[in-house]
Design an enzyme around this catalytic site. Structure first.
Site, short mmCIF file in Angstrom:
data_model
loop_
_atom_site.label_atom_id
_atom_site.label_comp_id
_atom_site.label_asym_id
_atom_site.label_seq_id
_atom_site.Cartn_x
_atom_site.Cartn_y
_atom_site.Cartn_z
N ASN A 1 47.39 21.04 21.94
CA ASN A 1 47.99 21.03 23.28
C ASN A 1 48.68 19.68 23.45
O ASN A 1 48.01 18.66 23.66
CB ASN A 1 46.89 21.24 24.34
CG ASN A 1 47.42 21.11 25.76
OD1 ASN A 1 48.63 21.01 25.98
ND2 ASN A 1 46.51 21.11 26.72
N TRP A 2 49.99 19.69 23.36
CA TRP A 2 50.74 18.43 23.42
C TRP A 2 50.88 17.91 24.85
O TRP A 2 51.40 16.81 25.06
CB TRP A 2 52.13 18.61 22.79
CG TRP A 2 52.10 18.75 21.30
CD1 TRP A 2 51.01 18.71 20.49
CD2 TRP A 2 53.23 18.96 20.43
NE1 TRP A 2 51.38 18.89 19.17
CE2 TRP A 2 52.74 19.04 19.11
CE3 TRP A 2 54.61 19.10 20.64
CZ2 TRP A 2 53.57 19.24 18.02
CZ3 TRP A 2 55.44 19.30 19.55
CH2 TRP A 2 54.93 19.37 18.26
N LYS A 3 50.50 18.70 25.83
CA LYS A 3 50.61 18.29 27.24
C LYS A 3 52.03 17.78 27.53
O LYS A 3 52.98 18.29 26.92
CB LYS A 3 49.52 17.27 27.57
CG LYS A 3 48.12 17.80 27.19
CD LYS A 3 46.98 16.97 27.71
CE LYS A 3 45.65 17.58 27.26
NZ LYS A 3 44.47 16.90 27.77
N HIS B 1 44.15 25.46 32.45
CA HIS B 1 43.70 24.15 31.98
C HIS B 1 43.20 23.32 33.17
O HIS B 1 43.75 23.40 34.27
CB HIS B 1 44.85 23.43 31.27
CG HIS B 1 44.38 22.24 30.50
ND1 HIS B 1 44.10 21.03 31.11
CD2 HIS B 1 44.09 22.07 29.18
CE1 HIS B 1 43.67 20.17 30.18
NE2 HIS B 1 43.66 20.78 29.01
N GLU C 1 43.59 20.35 33.93
CA GLU C 1 44.60 19.47 34.55
C GLU C 1 45.43 20.26 35.56
O GLU C 1 45.87 19.72 36.58
CB GLU C 1 45.48 18.83 33.45
CG GLU C 1 44.69 17.74 32.73
CD GLU C 1 45.06 17.53 31.27
OE1 GLU C 1 46.12 18.04 30.82
OE2 GLU C 1 44.28 16.86 30.56
N GLU D 1 36.30 23.62 27.81
CA GLU D 1 36.74 22.23 27.85
C GLU D 1 36.04 21.50 28.99
O GLU D 1 36.52 21.53 30.14
CB GLU D 1 38.26 22.16 28.07
CG GLU D 1 39.07 22.80 26.97
CD GLU D 1 40.46 22.17 26.87
OE1 GLU D 1 40.82 21.75 25.78
OE2 GLU D 1 41.16 22.08 27.89
N GLY E 1 40.14 13.60 27.08
CA GLY E 1 40.86 12.33 27.09
C GLY E 1 39.97 11.11 27.33
O GLY E 1 40.47 10.03 27.62
N SER F 1 38.31 15.57 23.48
CA SER F 1 38.16 14.44 22.54
C SER F 1 37.80 14.88 21.12
O SER F 1 37.00 14.22 20.44
CB SER F 1 37.14 13.44 23.08
OG SER F 1 37.61 12.89 24.31
N GLY G 1 43.87 17.88 22.22
CA GLY G 1 44.89 17.18 23.00
C GLY G 1 45.42 15.97 22.24
O GLY G 1 46.25 16.08 21.34
N GLY G 2 44.92 14.79 22.59
CA GLY G 2 45.42 13.54 22.03
C GLY G 2 45.57 13.53 20.51
O GLY G 2 46.59 13.08 19.98
P1 13P Z 1 41.84 15.58 24.43
O1 13P Z 1 41.68 16.15 23.02
O2 13P Z 1 42.91 14.55 24.50
O3 13P Z 1 40.54 15.14 24.99
O4 13P Z 1 42.36 16.79 25.34
C1 13P Z 1 41.70 18.00 25.28
C2 13P Z 1 42.49 19.01 26.03
O5 13P Z 1 42.65 18.89 27.23
C3 13P Z 1 43.08 20.11 25.27
O6 13P Z 1 43.58 21.09 26.09
#
Ligand code: 13P
Length: 253
Positions: free
Chosen positions: A9-11, A95, A97, A167, A173, A213, A234-235
């Site tokens: 997930n590149w956000k 998600h 967020e 999640e 993050g 993470s 994510g990251g």
């Molecule tokens: P991180 O891997 O950066 O913690 O993000 C997880 C995420 O929100 C994937 O959708």
């Protein structure tokens, strides 16, 4: 048998040129891998460019959101048909967020999930508790509410297509990955919720991803757990080398 699944997930990251470069590197680094399904989820505006790179590879494309109508007077929104049109196979829905910053409710998430399925997209439905929920012993209750909310309108034949991502918000993050035991405990609980609402067979077949993470250093211990079928990253998905390493370590569970 549930095949491993790793999604990046590149956000809100990467413009076209960087997205194309990253996709090329991921494509090259994963080209001979077959024991894992791979998906990348970039921003809307780079989907088409990434699709041009990944279309003849084992990498699938996913979007990070959709609207629950396909067309009409919904200024600023993107529907399932538009996502299919640019090559998407998957779509992330609900998600945390979006729940937090866009006030997405379980009701909207249910509409989006059904709309994606009706159009032929595979939803990756996200659920997860906050730190406050966990510390006040409400984690399971929150997961149950989010799960039943998202699946409210889903008959069994539709549910059989979806992927769930657990999640925990406190792990996203933050570098505070859930321990394999905590994640496995919740995955097992989610599988039980599926069995209660649908059938044991659907519960056994549903892929449940962990997100929060995930890195090349912790993916193996997570994937060892019986009910963890992959990860939503994510990251660590932004750097192609670390994403490739995560994918490789998740093969043939
Ligand atoms: P991180 O891997 O950066 O913690 O993000 C997880 C995420 O929100 C994937 O959708």
């Amino acid at each position: 048998m549930r095949k491993s699944f790793i999604a990046g997930n590149w956000k809100l990251n990467k413009q076209v040129s960087e997205a194309v470069e990253t996709s090329k590197t991921i494509k090259e680094g994963t080209k001979n891998l077959s024991g894992v399904d791979i998906c990348i989820c970039p921003t809307f505006t780079v989907l088409k460019s990434v699709y041009e790179i990944t279309k003849d590879s084992n990498i699938s494309l996913g979007a990070q959101n959709l609207w629950y109508e396909n067309q009409g007077a919904y200024t600023g929104e993107i529907g399932a048909s538009s996502l299919l049109d640019v090559g998407c196979k998957y779509v992330i829905i609900g998600h945390s967020e979006r729940r937090k910053y866009l006030n997405e409710s379980d009701e909207i998430i249910a509409h989006k999930t059904l709309s994606a399925l009706e159009a032929g997209l595979i939803p990756i439905v996200c659920i997860g508790e906050t730190l406050e929920d966990r510390e006040s012993d409400k984690a399971q209750k929150v997961i149950e509410t989010q799960f039943s909310g998202a699946c409210k309108n889903l008959p069994a034949d539709k549910f059989s297509k979806i992927i769930i991502a657990y999640e925990p918000v406190w792990a996203i993050g933050t570098g505070k990955t859930a321990t394999p035991e905590i994640a496995e405990g919740m995955h097992k609980f989610i599988r039980q919720l599926i069995e209660n609402k649908y059938t044991k067979e659907l519960a056994e077949n549903c892929r449940i991803l962990y997100g929060g993470s995930v890195t090349p250093a912790n993916i193996e211990s997570l994937m060892k757990e019986k009910d963890i079928d992959g990860a939503l990253v994510g990251g660590a998905s932004l750097a192609p080398e670390s994403f490739i390493e995560i994918v490789k370590k998740s093969q043939n569970k």
